[in-house]
Design a protein around this motif. Structure first.
Motif, short mmCIF file in Angstrom:
data_model
loop_
_atom_site.label_atom_id
_atom_site.label_comp_id
_atom_site.label_asym_id
_atom_site.label_seq_id
_atom_site.Cartn_x
_atom_site.Cartn_y
_atom_site.Cartn_z
N ASP A 16 -0.72 -4.25 6.49
CA ASP A 16 -1.69 -3.06 5.32
C ASP A 16 0.02 -2.63 5.08
N ARG A 18 2.52 -1.85 1.24
CA ARG A 18 2.62 -1.53 0.05
C ARG A 18 4.16 -1.44 -0.24
N SER A 20 6.85 0.22 -2.71
CA SER A 20 7.35 1.54 -3.62
C SER A 20 8.32 0.66 -4.72
N PRO A 84 -1.90 2.98 4.11
CA PRO A 84 -0.63 1.79 3.80
C PRO A 84 0.59 2.17 4.88
N VAL A 86 4.43 2.03 3.77
CA VAL A 86 5.75 2.30 2.67
C VAL A 86 6.53 2.21 2.90
#
Length: 107
Positions: A16, A18, A20, A84, A86
């Motif tokens: 989970d 991400r 940026s 999530p 990040v």
């Protein structure tokens, strides 16, 4: 142990995550593989903890790439959310700005 880092490790384990836009640019610029960062989170060393950061809890950690080279990574969790994890940024630390072990900033 930082609660934020515990949560980030758990989220990464669940995939989970991400990255940026800035984080992606920095990974490419410093030739850092996403795979190395994701695998390396389990052995990450907490350098700075920002549990009350205005954009959400975050941490600066020291990790290694697959060759054992140091990488600083800033991970966060968006404010008001449980996920999530990040990857905010990742970079190869400048030896002129950090101690020899890359754990503390030089004044």
């Amino acid at each position: 142990m930082s609660e934020t880092l515990k949560k980030i490790r758990s989220l990464v384990k669940k995939r989970d995550v991400r990255i940026s836009a800035h984080g992606y640019d920095e990974l490419v610029e410093d030739d850092i593989l996403v795979r190395d960062i994701l695998v390396g989170i389990e052995k990450a060393i907490l350098l700075e903890d920002y549990p009350d950061f205005h954009k959400g809890a975050s941490v600066l950690v020291l990790q290694e790439d697959n060759k054992g080279n140091p990488v600083h990574v800033v991970w966060g969790i968006p404010k008001g959310a449980a996920n999530p994890a990040v990857l905010i940024t990742a970079y190869r630390p400048d030896p002129e700005r950090w101690t020899a072990d890359f754990k503390r900033r030089l004044k």
